[in-house]
Design a protein around this motif. Structure first.
Motif, PDB file in Angstrom:
ATOM      1  N   TYR A 284     -24.610  23.391  20.698  1.00 44.74           N
ATOM      2  CA  TYR A 284     -25.096  22.439  21.690  1.00 44.74           C
ATOM      3  C   TYR A 284     -26.259  23.048  22.449  1.00 44.74           C
ATOM      4  O   TYR A 284     -26.488  24.269  22.417  1.00 44.74           O
ATOM      5  N   CYS A 285     -27.005  22.198  23.122  1.00 42.18           N
ATOM      6  CA  CYS A 285     -28.040  22.640  24.044  1.00 42.18           C
ATOM      7  C   CYS A 285     -27.907  21.812  25.311  1.00 42.18           C
ATOM      8  O   CYS A 285     -27.910  20.578  25.255  1.00 42.18           O
ATOM      9  N   LEU A 286     -27.753  22.494  26.439  1.00 42.11           N
ATOM     10  CA  LEU A 286     -27.674  21.831  27.733  1.00 42.11           C
ATOM     11  C   LEU A 286     -29.071  21.776  28.338  1.00 42.11           C
ATOM     12  O   LEU A 286     -29.752  22.804  28.412  1.00 42.11           O
ATOM     13  N   PRO A 287     -29.530  20.599  28.764  1.00 42.95           N
ATOM     14  CA  PRO A 287     -30.914  20.456  29.239  1.00 42.95           C
ATOM     15  C   PRO A 287     -31.162  21.235  30.525  1.00 42.95           C
ATOM     16  O   PRO A 287     -30.236  21.563  31.271  1.00 42.95           O
ATOM     17  N   SER A 288     -32.442  21.514  30.793  1.00 40.80           N
ATOM     18  CA  SER A 288     -32.809  22.303  31.973  1.00 40.80           C
ATOM     19  C   SER A 288     -32.568  21.557  33.272  1.00 40.80           C
ATOM     20  O   SER A 288     -32.405  22.173  34.325  1.00 40.80           O
ATOM     21  N   SER A 289     -32.553  20.223  33.219  1.00 40.31           N
ATOM     22  CA  SER A 289     -32.316  19.448  34.432  1.00 40.31           C
ATOM     23  C   SER A 289     -31.469  18.235  34.111  1.00 40.31           C
ATOM     24  O   SER A 289     -31.302  17.854  32.940  1.00 40.31           O
ATOM     25  N   SER A 290     -30.947  17.602  35.161  1.00 37.46           N
ATOM     26  CA  SER A 290     -30.084  16.436  34.974  1.00 37.46           C
ATOM     27  C   SER A 290     -30.867  15.194  34.584  1.00 37.46           C
ATOM     28  O   SER A 290     -30.267  14.165  34.282  1.00 37.46           O
ATOM     29  N   SER A 291     -32.205  15.274  34.568  1.00 35.68           N
ATOM     30  CA  SER A 291     -33.016  14.119  34.195  1.00 35.68           C
ATOM     31  C   SER A 291     -33.486  14.184  32.741  1.00 35.68           C
ATOM     32  O   SER A 291     -34.333  13.396  32.321  1.00 35.68           O
ATOM     33  N   SER A 292     -32.950  15.130  31.967  1.00 32.57           N
ATOM     34  CA  SER A 292     -33.293  15.221  30.548  1.00 32.57           C
ATOM     35  C   SER A 292     -32.017  15.360  29.729  1.00 32.57           C
ATOM     36  O   SER A 292     -30.915  15.389  30.281  1.00 32.57           O
ATOM     37  N   ALA A 293     -32.167  15.439  28.415  1.00 31.36           N
ATOM     38  CA  ALA A 293     -30.999  15.425  27.527  1.00 31.36           C
ATOM     39  C   ALA A 293     -31.024  16.597  26.568  1.00 31.36           C
ATOM     40  O   ALA A 293     -32.075  17.141  26.220  1.00 31.36           O
ATOM     41  N   GLY A 294     -29.839  16.976  26.121  1.00 28.11           N
ATOM     42  CA  GLY A 294     -29.679  17.975  25.077  1.00 28.11           C
ATOM     43  C   GLY A 294     -28.907  17.371  23.925  1.00 28.11           C
ATOM     44  O   GLY A 294     -28.959  16.160  23.699  1.00 28.11           O
ATOM     45  N   TYR A 295     -28.134  18.203  23.214  1.00 33.16           N
ATOM     46  CA  TYR A 295     -27.381  17.669  22.078  1.00 33.16           C
ATOM     47  C   TYR A 295     -26.107  18.483  21.859  1.00 33.16           C
ATOM     48  O   TYR A 295     -25.972  19.622  22.316  1.00 33.16           O
ATOM     49  N   LEU A 296     -25.181  17.868  21.151  1.00 33.01           N
ATOM     50  CA  LEU A 296     -23.969  18.509  20.644  1.00 33.01           C
ATOM     51  C   LEU A 296     -23.875  18.180  19.166  1.00 33.01           C
ATOM     52  O   LEU A 296     -23.961  17.008  18.786  1.00 33.01           O
ATOM     53  N   SER A 297     -23.742  19.200  18.318  1.00 29.91           N
ATOM     54  CA  SER A 297     -23.737  18.978  16.875  1.00 29.91           C
ATOM     55  C   SER A 297     -22.600  19.761  16.229  1.00 29.91           C
ATOM     56  O   SER A 297     -22.381  20.936  16.540  1.00 29.91           O
ATOM     57  N   LEU A 298     -21.870  19.112  15.333  1.00 24.11           N
ATOM     58  CA  LEU A 298     -20.825  19.780  14.562  1.00 24.11           C
ATOM     59  C   LEU A 298     -21.444  20.383  13.313  1.00 24.11           C
ATOM     60  O   LEU A 298     -22.245  19.744  12.632  1.00 24.11           O
ATOM     61  N   GLY A 299     -21.051  21.634  12.991  1.00 25.32           N
ATOM     62  CA  GLY A 299     -21.587  22.294  11.812  1.00 25.32           C
ATOM     63  C   GLY A 299     -23.091  22.487  11.938  1.00 25.32           C
ATOM     64  O   GLY A 299     -23.627  22.641  13.038  1.00 25.32           O
ATOM     65  N   GLY A 300     -23.789  22.491  10.824  1.00 26.86           N
ATOM     66  CA  GLY A 300     -25.246  22.594  10.848  1.00 26.86           C
ATOM     67  C   GLY A 300     -25.719  24.036  10.926  1.00 26.86           C
ATOM     68  O   GLY A 300     -24.995  24.945  11.326  1.00 26.86           O
ATOM     69  N   ALA A 301     -26.963  24.250  10.515  1.00 29.10           N
ATOM     70  CA  ALA A 301     -27.539  25.592  10.508  1.00 29.10           C
ATOM     71  C   ALA A 301     -27.978  26.003  11.903  1.00 29.10           C
ATOM     72  O   ALA A 301     -28.358  25.170  12.727  1.00 29.10           O
ATOM     73  N   ALA A 302     -27.951  27.294  12.161  1.00 24.98           N
ATOM     74  CA  ALA A 302     -28.413  27.835  13.443  1.00 24.98           C
ATOM     75  C   ALA A 302     -29.922  27.879  13.467  1.00 24.98           C
ATOM     76  O   ALA A 302     -30.573  28.001  12.420  1.00 24.98           O
ATOM     77  N   PRO A 303     -30.553  27.755  14.637  1.00 26.97           N
ATOM     78  CA  PRO A 303     -32.012  27.885  14.718  1.00 26.97           C
ATOM     79  C   PRO A 303     -32.457  29.273  14.275  1.00 26.97           C
ATOM     80  O   PRO A 303     -31.695  30.256  14.396  1.00 26.97           O
ATOM     81  N   SER A 304     -33.664  29.370  13.766  1.00 28.20           N
ATOM     82  CA  SER A 304     -34.142  30.629  13.195  1.00 28.20           C
ATOM     83  C   SER A 304     -34.257  31.742  14.227  1.00 28.20           C
ATOM     84  O   SER A 304     -34.207  32.926  13.876  1.00 28.20           O
ATOM     85  N   ASN A 305     -34.404  31.380  15.506  1.00 29.98           N
ATOM     86  CA  ASN A 305     -34.559  32.404  16.540  1.00 29.98           C
ATOM     87  C   ASN A 305     -33.247  32.811  17.204  1.00 29.98           C
ATOM     88  O   ASN A 305     -33.256  33.549  18.189  1.00 29.98           O
ATOM     89  N   ALA A 306     -32.125  32.326  16.694  1.00 27.75           N
ATOM     90  CA  ALA A 306     -30.835  32.627  17.327  1.00 27.75           C
ATOM     91  C   ALA A 306     -30.476  34.101  17.155  1.00 27.75           C
ATOM     92  O   ALA A 306     -30.642  34.677  16.076  1.00 27.75           O
TER      93      ALA A 306
END
Length: 472
Positions: A284-306
């Motif tokens: 998941y990614c939690l957005p920097s502020s309450s006025s924007s959005a992030g995501y929650l994802s099951l499975g899937g590949a990790a970002p290359s910079n993780a």
């Protein structure tokens, strides 16, 4: 002798040059926003009142994540105003108390409400105290045909649930209650089912129905039947036969949310139930502020910079995800904290706790180091549990030292500015960490410090990753 004197003079000159160069470099970093500093416009400290949400992940099972008290929340129009910052932080302490209770595995269970004792359902005397209500919500579909619900997602809880018809005593929520009679794929879970036997608190009711009860740390609770139905994720991706709670006797501080999705490690959690289809993990990614959005994802590949650090296996509270915090840096400098102070109690990562909690010795060292770099700013009154606050009134920009968390394996996570300060208003911006009050209680990596990172829970390989700028 003259030769020796000349060499000494040259050495003194070289040392002076090094000192002056280091001072100039530090000054440049302080004024230009080098990696060890955040330079931020004061006008950008508070979130917008307008939702700027955008889809952040393309995975078919990805769900949009929004703060339940922000302008992107589908609950906002119905809640009659968001709680104050002090109220949010006070409730956060309830959750922390609950985590500490579960970790210690001792202390009295919450008292049973006498009104519930007359329901005719006998529940175990020693019920597990679960966590308080969370801060971020997702929208999911349930049943056939699909009905959409806005639910809190929580890495510290296992059982997912929504309120259902017929309801004996339900709190007011955003959407119509889930009606099992209207779903062609609904089925009750019998008492002998492994999911029923695996619950901390369950009993068998008439008709071989599995009854559950979850009591949260803030004294909210849900009682109901354990059931199965189709769970729809994203636009169309579905998980057949998903086991969840159908609440019919619920109360507490759920804030009009329709229920909860549990991402813990028990067999009944969404994570475990979805592993066969999506893989053993989620991100998941939690957005920097309450006025924007992030995501929650099951499975899937990790970002290359993780960057990945190992999960720490613990048997005392197996639903939690643990990692090994080994050091903290402020403005690029390692804070002096004895290794045993961080190692002894351990650290749990939690999506529902707002403010990171540290052992008292570690927190005091962090606070002292941070305050040393902030002397130019006027101090402000404490805000609930946050005791190191500043008044930025009259400033166009602010220069804040970076804070980085170092985990085992050499993984260094440099926090976003939104993970360093909790800003209630321009005149009250506080260091977003708090003390546990002792050095023995478990540390907690809260959601404020997780903002903007792609946080990857690779359960199959027992590791947790952090990828910078994960919401973009």
């Amino acid at each position: 002798m003259a030769s020796v004197a000349r060499r000494a003079a040259l050495l003194r000159g070289s040392c002076l040059a090094v000192v002056l160069a280091l001072a100039a470099l530090a000054s440049a970093g302080e004024s230009s926003g080098a990696p060890d500093w955040h330079v931020v416009s004061v006008g950008s400290l508070l979130p917008s009142s307008i939702c700027a949400a955008a889809t952040a992940a393309s995975n078919s099972s990805a769900l949009s994540v929004v703060h339940r008290h922000g302008p992107c929340s589908p609950l906002l129009a119905r809640v009659g105003g968001a709680p104050s910052h002090a109220e949010i932080l006070d409730r956060d302490q309830d959750r922390v108390d609950s985590i500490h209770h579960r970790h210690r595995g001792s202390g009295a269970a919450p008292a049973i409400n006498p009104a519930r004792a007359s329901k005719g359902v006998s529940l175990p005397a020693h019920r597990g105290l679960s966590l308080g209500t969370g801060n971020y919500i997702v929208s999911v579909g349930l049943g056939t045909p699909r009905k959409d619900f806005s639910v809190v997602f929580d890495t510290g809880s296992d059982l997912s649930w929504v309120q259902c018809k017929p309801c004996k005593d339900c709190y007011e929520q955003q959407d119509p209650l889930f009606d099992p009679a209207q779903s062609s794929t609904y089925a009750a879970v019998p008492c002998g089912d492994p999911h029923c036997r695996g619950l901390d608190s369950s009993t068998c009711a008439s008709g071989n129905r599995c009854r559950y009860e979850v009591v949260y740390g803030d004294q909210s609770q849900t009682d109901g039947n354990l059931v199965r139905d189709t769970l729809v994720l994203g636009p169309s991706d579905a998980l057949q036969g998903f086991v969840f709670g159908c609440g019919d006797d619920d109360s507490g501080l759920f804030g009009k949310a329709d229920g909860l999705v549990g991402l813990g490690r028990a067999k009944v959690s969404l994570t475990s139930q979805a592993a066969a289809k999506y893989g053993a993990g989620f991100s998941y990614c939690l957005p920097s502020s309450s006025s924007s959005a992030g995501y929650l994802s099951l499975g899937g590949a990790a970002p290359s910079n993780a960057q990945f650090t190992a999960m720490v296996a613990r048997s005392d509270t197996p639903s939690f995800y643990y990692l090994d915090l080994v050091a903290i840096k402020v403005a690029g400098r390692t804070v002096s904290i004895p290794a045993a102070v961080l190692k002894a109690p351990g650290t749990v990562i939690d999506s529902g706790t707002v403010i990171t909690r540290l052992p008292d010795t570690a927190y005091r060292a962090l606070r002292s180091s941070f305050a040393g770099f902030m002397r130019r700013y006027k101090r402000a009154p404490a805000l609930s549990l946050l005791d190191t606050c500043y008044d930025f009134t009259g400033h166009r920009t602010v220069q804040i030292p970076s804070v980085a968390l170092v985990f085992s394996g050499g993984v260094t996570v440099s926090l976003d500015f939104s993970g360093v300060l909790y800003v209630s208003k321009v005149s009250q911006a506080c260091l977003a960490f708090a003390s546990n009050g002792d050095d023995t209680s478990i540390g907690i990596l809260g959601n404020t410090q997780q903002k903007t990172f792609a946080v990857v829970y690779d359960v199959a390989n027992q590791k947790i990753g952090f990828g910078a700028k994960g919401c973009t």
